[in-house]
Structures are given as C-alpha cells and as structure tokens.
Motif scaffolding. Structure first.
Motif, PDB file in Angstrom:
ATOM      1  N   GLY A 189      15.611   7.551  25.718  1.00  0.00           N
ATOM      2  CA  GLY A 189      16.246   8.527  26.581  1.00  0.00           C
ATOM      3  C   GLY A 189      16.468   8.058  28.007  1.00  0.00           C
ATOM      4  O   GLY A 189      17.007   8.813  28.827  1.00  0.00           O
ATOM      5  N   THR A 190      16.087   6.828  28.323  1.00  0.00           N
ATOM      6  CA  THR A 190      16.225   6.322  29.684  1.00  0.00           C
ATOM      7  C   THR A 190      17.455   5.423  29.807  1.00  0.00           C
ATOM      8  O   THR A 190      17.978   4.914  28.810  1.00  0.00           O
ATOM      9  CB  THR A 190      14.978   5.523  30.092  1.00  0.00           C
ATOM     10  N   ALA A 191      17.875   5.221  31.053  1.00  0.00           N
ATOM     11  CA  ALA A 191      18.966   4.281  31.297  1.00  0.00           C
ATOM     12  C   ALA A 191      18.528   2.861  30.982  1.00  0.00           C
ATOM     13  O   ALA A 191      19.341   2.031  30.541  1.00  0.00           O
ATOM     14  CB  ALA A 191      19.415   4.383  32.758  1.00  0.00           C
ATOM     15  N   PHE A 192      17.249   2.587  31.172  1.00  0.00           N
ATOM     16  CA  PHE A 192      16.743   1.227  30.957  1.00  0.00           C
ATOM     17  C   PHE A 192      16.945   0.779  29.514  1.00  0.00           C
ATOM     18  O   PHE A 192      17.340  -0.369  29.269  1.00  0.00           O
ATOM     19  CB  PHE A 192      15.249   1.173  31.321  1.00  0.00           C
ATOM     20  N   GLY A 221      16.151   0.091  15.070  1.00  0.00           N
ATOM     21  CA  GLY A 221      15.026  -0.725  15.506  1.00  0.00           C
ATOM     22  C   GLY A 221      14.556  -0.362  16.893  1.00  0.00           C
ATOM     23  O   GLY A 221      13.331  -0.277  17.149  1.00  0.00           O
ATOM     24  N   TYR A 222      15.480  -0.103  17.810  1.00  0.00           N
ATOM     25  CA  TYR A 222      15.104   0.265  19.178  1.00  0.00           C
ATOM     26  C   TYR A 222      14.410   1.625  19.216  1.00  0.00           C
ATOM     27  O   TYR A 222      13.457   1.825  19.970  1.00  0.00           O
ATOM     28  CB  TYR A 222      16.348   0.272  20.073  1.00  0.00           C
ATOM     29  N   ILE A 223      14.901   2.562  18.418  1.00  0.00           N
ATOM     30  CA  ILE A 223      14.264   3.883  18.380  1.00  0.00           C
ATOM     31  C   ILE A 223      12.824   3.764  17.902  1.00  0.00           C
ATOM     32  O   ILE A 223      11.902   4.369  18.467  1.00  0.00           O
ATOM     33  CB  ILE A 223      15.056   4.829  17.460  1.00  0.00           C
ATOM     34  N   LEU A 224      12.610   2.987  16.845  1.00  0.00           N
ATOM     35  CA  LEU A 224      11.272   2.841  16.285  1.00  0.00           C
ATOM     36  C   LEU A 224      10.355   2.044  17.197  1.00  0.00           C
ATOM     37  O   LEU A 224       9.149   2.328  17.287  1.00  0.00           O
ATOM     38  CB  LEU A 224      11.351   2.174  14.908  1.00  0.00           C
ATOM     39  N   ALA A 225      10.888   1.032  17.878  1.00  0.00           N
ATOM     40  CA  ALA A 225      10.060   0.150  18.690  1.00  0.00           C
ATOM     41  C   ALA A 225       9.729   0.730  20.054  1.00  0.00           C
ATOM     42  O   ALA A 225       8.631   0.491  20.589  1.00  0.00           O
ATOM     43  CB  ALA A 225      10.758  -1.200  18.859  1.00  0.00           C
ATOM     44  N   PHE A 226      10.644   1.505  20.630  1.00  0.00           N
ATOM     45  CA  PHE A 226      10.483   1.919  22.027  1.00  0.00           C
ATOM     46  C   PHE A 226      10.416   3.435  22.189  1.00  0.00           C
ATOM     47  O   PHE A 226      10.837   3.985  23.195  1.00  0.00           O
ATOM     48  CB  PHE A 226      11.627   1.351  22.863  1.00  0.00           C
ATOM     49  N   ASN A 227       9.881   4.086  21.157  1.00  0.00           N
ATOM     50  CA  ASN A 227       9.736   5.538  21.215  1.00  0.00           C
ATOM     51  C   ASN A 227       8.278   5.969  21.333  1.00  0.00           C
ATOM     52  O   ASN A 227       7.966   7.148  21.235  1.00  0.00           O
ATOM     53  CB  ASN A 227      10.363   6.169  19.959  1.00  0.00           C
ATOM     54  N   LYS A 228       7.393   4.993  21.519  1.00  0.00           N
ATOM     55  CA  LYS A 228       5.973   5.302  21.622  1.00  0.00           C
ATOM     56  C   LYS A 228       5.289   4.238  22.465  1.00  0.00           C
ATOM     57  O   LYS A 228       5.854   3.183  22.749  1.00  0.00           O
ATOM     58  CB  LYS A 228       5.343   5.356  20.226  1.00  0.00           C
ATOM     59  N   ALA A 229       4.080   4.541  22.877  1.00  0.00           N
ATOM     60  CA  ALA A 229       3.317   3.614  23.700  1.00  0.00           C
ATOM     61  C   ALA A 229       3.137   2.293  22.956  1.00  0.00           C
ATOM     62  O   ALA A 229       2.995   2.286  21.724  1.00  0.00           O
ATOM     63  CB  ALA A 229       1.958   4.226  24.058  1.00  0.00           C
ATOM     64  N   PRO A 230       3.132   1.172  23.664  1.00  0.00           N
ATOM     65  CA  PRO A 230       3.182   1.031  25.127  1.00  0.00           C
ATOM     66  C   PRO A 230       4.590   0.939  25.696  1.00  0.00           C
ATOM     67  O   PRO A 230       4.749   0.666  26.881  1.00  0.00           O
ATOM     68  CB  PRO A 230       2.437  -0.293  25.338  1.00  0.00           C
ATOM     69  N   LEU A 265      10.687  -9.662  22.573  1.00  0.00           N
ATOM     70  CA  LEU A 265      10.438  -8.230  22.755  1.00  0.00           C
ATOM     71  C   LEU A 265      11.652  -7.388  22.394  1.00  0.00           C
ATOM     72  O   LEU A 265      11.517  -6.340  21.737  1.00  0.00           O
ATOM     73  CB  LEU A 265      10.030  -7.964  24.205  1.00  0.00           C
ATOM     74  N   PHE A 266      12.835  -7.811  22.794  1.00  0.00           N
ATOM     75  CA  PHE A 266      14.013  -6.954  22.649  1.00  0.00           C
ATOM     76  C   PHE A 266      14.947  -7.346  21.510  1.00  0.00           C
ATOM     77  O   PHE A 266      15.967  -6.679  21.289  1.00  0.00           O
ATOM     78  CB  PHE A 266      14.788  -6.905  23.962  1.00  0.00           C
ATOM     79  N   ILE A 267      14.626  -8.418  20.775  1.00  0.00           N
ATOM     80  CA  ILE A 267      15.427  -8.764  19.598  1.00  0.00           C
ATOM     81  C   ILE A 267      14.567  -8.771  18.341  1.00  0.00           C
ATOM     82  O   ILE A 267      14.860  -8.073  17.367  1.00  0.00           O
ATOM     83  CB  ILE A 267      16.129 -10.131  19.779  1.00  0.00           C
ATOM     84  N   LEU A 268      13.482  -9.538  18.354  1.00  0.00           N
ATOM     85  CA  LEU A 268      12.653  -9.661  17.146  1.00  0.00           C
ATOM     86  C   LEU A 268      11.764  -8.435  16.928  1.00  0.00           C
ATOM     87  O   LEU A 268      11.613  -7.968  15.789  1.00  0.00           O
ATOM     88  CB  LEU A 268      11.794 -10.926  17.234  1.00  0.00           C
ATOM     89  N   TYR A 269      11.173  -7.924  17.996  1.00  0.00           N
ATOM     90  CA  TYR A 269      10.244  -6.796  17.842  1.00  0.00           C
ATOM     91  C   TYR A 269      10.917  -5.548  17.257  1.00  0.00           C
ATOM     92  O   TYR A 269      10.365  -4.911  16.342  1.00  0.00           O
ATOM     93  CB  TYR A 269       9.585  -6.485  19.182  1.00  0.00           C
ATOM     94  N   PRO A 270      12.130  -5.151  17.725  1.00  0.00           N
ATOM     95  CA  PRO A 270      12.779  -3.993  17.092  1.00  0.00           C
ATOM     96  C   PRO A 270      13.078  -4.210  15.620  1.00  0.00           C
ATOM     97  O   PRO A 270      12.952  -3.276  14.810  1.00  0.00           O
ATOM     98  CB  PRO A 270      14.078  -3.843  17.908  1.00  0.00           C
ATOM     99  N   MET A 271      13.467  -5.440  15.239  1.00  0.00           N
ATOM    100  CA  MET A 271      13.731  -5.713  13.822  1.00  0.00           C
ATOM    101  C   MET A 271      12.432  -5.665  13.013  1.00  0.00           C
ATOM    102  O   MET A 271      12.421  -5.202  11.862  1.00  0.00           O
ATOM    103  CB  MET A 271      14.398  -7.077  13.673  1.00  0.00           C
ATOM    104  N   PHE A 272      11.345  -6.118  13.613  1.00  0.00           N
ATOM    105  CA  PHE A 272      10.042  -6.024  12.947  1.00  0.00           C
ATOM    106  C   PHE A 272       9.645  -4.562  12.750  1.00  0.00           C
ATOM    107  O   PHE A 272       9.154  -4.174  11.677  1.00  0.00           O
ATOM    108  CB  PHE A 272       8.976  -6.751  13.771  1.00  0.00           C
ATOM    109  N   ALA A 273       9.879  -3.737  13.783  1.00  0.00           N
ATOM    110  CA  ALA A 273       9.542  -2.316  13.678  1.00  0.00           C
ATOM    111  C   ALA A 273      10.354  -1.642  12.586  1.00  0.00           C
ATOM    112  O   ALA A 273       9.833  -0.801  11.832  1.00  0.00           O
ATOM    113  CB  ALA A 273       9.781  -1.631  15.027  1.00  0.00           C
TER     114      ALA A 273
END
Length: 561
Positions: free
Chosen positions: A423-426, A409-418, A36-44
């Motif tokens: 913008g969070t500390a998490f 990658g993190y911006i693209l992967a975790f900027n929309k649902a789900p 989820l936090f390594i491969l998925y952002p690179m895929f996005a």
C-alpha cells in the motif's frame, strides 16, 4: 567442468574486491537488493503454492493440472501465444525488411508507426476494438449494421495482441537485417539467381535465428499479457487472468500462486533460449554492413507491395488511436453520437490525483532504474569478481518473470514483518525499478563493450577511483544507452498493469488500473479520455528527453534508419 584457470581467476577477483573497498560495498549492496526484490518474492510465491496448509505438498499443482478449467486456460494461453507470435513476427519482419532492405518512401513515418504501440497503455487497443467491432461498434453496428459481439475471445485477442506486439519483433529484426550485407544478395543474383531465390537462399537463412528469437519474445509477451485478456478475453480464459481471479477474486492464494508459478516455467525457459540464440547471432552478420549501400536491390513491384503493407498496418494503428480520441468526445458510443465534454470533466474529477501519482512514481523510479542498470552493467563488464555472472543473471531474470507472478510474489513477501510495505509508494517504485532494470543492464552492457578499456585504465592509473572514473568518463560515453533505458523505464512504469494491480491502494492508485476499472463498468468514454491523456503525457516526456539530450528517435528506441 572446472578448469585449471578458474582458481586463479577467483583469486584475482577477490584481490580486486579487497583492493577496491567501494567496489566490494557496491557489489554487496547490489547483490542484496537483487536477492531481496527479485528472488525473495519468487521464493515467497513458490512457498505459498507448495505449502497450502503449512506443510510441504504438491496437492495444489495436482489439482490444477487435473481439472479442465485450468488445463483449458493453459491450452488457450499457448494457442493464443503461438498465433500472435507467428502473425506479429511476420508483420514485424515485413516492416523491418521494408525499412532496412528496400528503398520505399515514408520510412520515417512507417518507423514511427511501428514504434507507436510501445508507448500505449496495455489495453488501449482492446478498448479500440470494442468501440469499433463490439456490439455497438462504429464499424459493425453503425456502418455495416451487423452484430460482431463475438469479437470478445480468441478473435479479438489475436487482433489486439498482434497490433500491440509486432513492434517487439520489428525492433529485434531491424537490427538483424541491417547487419546482413546486401551485397550477398547482389552476388547471388550476379551468379544467376532470381531476386526471390536470392532472398530465400541468402537473406532468409541468415535472418532465421533472429526470426526465431523474435517469435519467442512475442510468444512470451502474449503468454504473460494481462491487460488485453481481462478486457476482451470473454469466455476465452487464459492463465494470467485465471491466476489473478483465483488470487484476488476467489481468495484462493495457493491456487492463484500455483498458476502464476506455472506461467513462470515457459517464460523463463523461453527467455534462456532467446538469450542463447541472440548471443550466438554473430554468424548472422557474416560480412557486416555494406560500406557502399544500406539497401539491397529490389523490384518496383516489391516496393509497391511492401509500401502498401506498411501503409495498411499503419492505417490500422492510426484508426485505433483515432477511435480512442473520438470516443473521448462521444456522449454514449453506439447509442448517442452527440458531441460532449462530460467525459473530460468526469475524468478530471476522478483521475487527476491518480494521474499525478502515476507520473510522480514514474518520474522517481525512472532515474533510479536507469542508473542502477548502468551500475550493474559497468560492474559486470569492467570488473572481475566472484559471482559477477550470477549478478548479471539475477538482474536479467526479472525480465522473464510474468507480471502476475511478480505482483503475487510482492504481496506475499512484503505484506508482513519485517517488510510491511504493502500500500505504500515505496513498494510501487521498487516494483518499477526491479521490473525494468534489465532494460538498462542490457543496454549498458552493449554500450560498454563498444568502449575501449584503455580509456578507463588511463584514468585509474592517474589516481582516479573506479567511482570517479565511472562518473566522469564512462557515464558520458554511454549517455545514449542511459537515456534510452530511462525512456523505456518511464514508458513501462506509466503503462504497467499486471504486477502493480496487486500493489495499488486507495492512496497510491495507478492510471492503468483506473482505466481498467472504468472499462469494466462500461464507462468507455472516460476510459478513452484517460488512455488518451496517458499517451499524451508519455509522448511529451519522450519529446522532452529528445530535446534535452539531443538524441534522435533511433537512439532513444535503439532502432535503425
């Protein structure tokens, strides 16, 4: 090729998983988090660069690879990386050789100087170079009365990256050189070889794989550096900064992502080559460390030369730190040299909340990173299950991914649902954890391989679970590696810039991003104060770790005396 033993090994692995439900749950959770936090952002990120209009296309890459602006950035990055890697590896080798193979005075001091740049903000040296050699620089303008504004560009980048990155080579080579028996050189000299010839025919060939591995590590670090080029790069455009500007400044998400993906190709490739070299370094330490002495015979002239070189480099590093401290008290550097405390007042008003948040995020992420890395190392080394090598590969992969690519990658992967986490500390804590977990994994694997399996097997035979055995027996034995990984994770979290610059928000800003902002608007005094404060916080944390754990600097940083 699959051998006849593989099916039996796979069956044994499945059997161990079914026999230990806790292990199965742990493997599934860890694998899921890594994906989820390594491969998925690179895929996005890859998906964005290959589907600019919603359909698969290589048009973005064709555009990037056929326009001089981007080709120039690629060439500049490679040129800078090659120069810095060569200089930093040379200096790192001299330091390592002097401190492990030659009897010189002040070894503890020089070792501290070789490690000091590691705890510095990524662009602190760039700021120092501007204050010393820029248009209003102390040396160029005040002392020499000459214009050195062209310190911006390749010249300045080579200086700051070499100084800040030679510790990478030093830390790698100090272990390699200490493992080469000094008696080998002595034997060569007893057979009639001069000291220089003995070094060239014995020590240097045995150290060459380590030198090459160090060169590759520094090359990748230079290639992925973001903080220094964005401050002192000038018109010397590099790939990491160009990707950032395309993505944020120009809003061209596909093109910025494509540049980040191009940056990913050499870094991952070099990562694998370096791992292969270091994995096969056993032939470097042919006879092990000498039992009679830890340093080879050396002439007085060599000791004097190496002492002078180490002193000169150390003096240069101290000059940079002194400049940052001095800049904190100068009213207007280069124009008004009067003493002032206004920069401290301003920095307190502007930066206190940001420093508090930065420290909070680092403190929360540090134990998670260290324990998560040790858990992965323990499972990989001590357990046998299908896919464990894949788990190790994914956990170490984030070390090779450039920070710019991670942030995009993190911006693209975790900027929309789900997964709306922007913008969070998490999201910042998660980025810290998975960016720094390879440090804990590698340290944990090395430590566990030194501990006999029989100790843990005895515990399990007496009825303890794997989790209890790890907690009560294994963890105390690998304590130095755990705290070393935690220290590095804290330092990297406090000095991060390339990935988290995409993830910060008004609520959760980071100190390095604030320092960069102050530098860009030429508030160099405030930037100096904030850099100085960041260094003090990091040094206090390291001091507390050393006092609480009783570990020395060598154990914390994994270096040799």
């Amino acid at each position: 090729m699959i051998t006849a033993r593989n099916p039996r090994r796979i069956n044994n692995g499945f059997h161990q998983l079914t026999r230990e439900p806790a292990l199965m749950i742990g493997v599934l959770i860890i694998t899921g988090l890594l994906v989820l936090f390594i491969l998925y952002p690179m895929f996005a990120a890859a998906k964005m660069s290959l589907t600019p209009d919603g359909k698969f296309s290589g048009s973005v890459y064709r555009y990037v690879l056929t326009h001089s602006q981007y080709l120039s950035a690629i060439r500049n990055s490679v040129l800078l990386g090659a120069i810095v890697a060569s200089l930093a590896t040379f200096i790192g080798f001299l330091f390592a050789f002097a401190l492990t193979r030659v009897r010189i005075g002040g070894k503890k001091f020089f070792q501290g100087m070789a490690l000091l740049p590691i705890i510095s903000p990524p662009f602190m040296f760039a700021l120092s170079v501007i204050l010393l050699f820029g248009r209003n620089g102390l040396i160029t303008s005040k002392l020499l009365g000459m214009d050195m504004a062209n310190i911006y560009g390749l010249k300045g980048l080579v200086i700051v990256q070499t100084v800040s990155m030679f510790p990478i080579a030093y830390m790698t080579l100090s272990g390699i050189l200490q493992g080469i028996d000094p008696d080998l050189e002595t034997c060569a000299m007893n057979l009639g070889a001069k000291r220089g010839r003995a070094f060239l025919t014995v020590t240097l060939p045995l150290a060459l794989p380590g030198i090459f591995a160090s060169w590759l590590l520094v090359f990748v670090s230079s290639l992925t550096d973001f903080g220094n080029p964005i401050i002192i790069g000038g018109n010397f455009n590099v790939l990491s900064v160009q990707a950032y500007l395309e993505f944020t400044g120009m809003g061209n998400l596909p093109r910025g992502t494509a540049l980040a993906m191009l940056l990913l190709v050499p870094t991952v490739g070099v990562f694998f080559v370096q791992k292969y070299i270091m994995k096969n370094k056993s032939y470097v330490t042919v006879t092990g460390k000498s039992s009679r002495r830890s340093t080879a015979q050396s002439s007085a002239a060599l000791r004097i030369i190496l002492t002078f070189v180490c002193a000169a480099i150390s003096g240069f590093i101290l000059l940079f730190y002194a400049t940052i401290i001095g800049g904190s008290f100068i009213k207007l550097w280069g124009i008004n040299w009067s003493f002032t405390l206004n920069h401290f007042v301003y920095s307190w008003d502007v930066g206190f909340t940001t420093m508090k948040n930065t420290l909070f995020l680092a403190i929360v992420s540090t134990p998670i990173t260290a324990l998560f890395g040790m858990a992965i190392a323990y499972i990989v080394v001590r357990k046998d299950f299908p896919g464990k090598h894949l788990m190790e590969f994914i956990s170490m992969l984030s070390y090779a991914i450039p920070g710019t690519a991670v942030g995009i990658g993190y911006i693209l992967a975790f900027n929309k649902a789900p997964f709306e986490l922007s913008g969070t500390a998490f999201i910042l804590i998660t980025c810290y954890v998975f960016r720094n977990v390879p440090i804990g994994v590698e340290g944990g694997i090395a430590a566990l391989k030194q501990i006999s399996n029989e100790i843990e097997e005895s515990s399990i035979n007496l009825g303890a679970t794997s989790a209890a055995t790890f907690r009560k027996i294994t963890l105390p034995l690998i304590r130095p590696a755990l705290f070393s990984g935690a220290t590095f994770a804290f330092v990297r979290s406090m000095t991060a810039i390339s990935a988290i610059i995409f993830l910060v928000s008004a609520r959760w800003n980071h100190m390095t991003v604030l320092i960069l902002a102050q530098t860009e608007i030429m508030r160099l005094g405030a930037a100096s104060v904030m850099s100085f404060a960041l260094i003090i916080v990091i040094m206090v944390f390291i001091f507390i770790i050393m006092k609480v754990t009783g570990l020395g600097r060598e154990q914390i940083f994994g270096t040799t005396k």
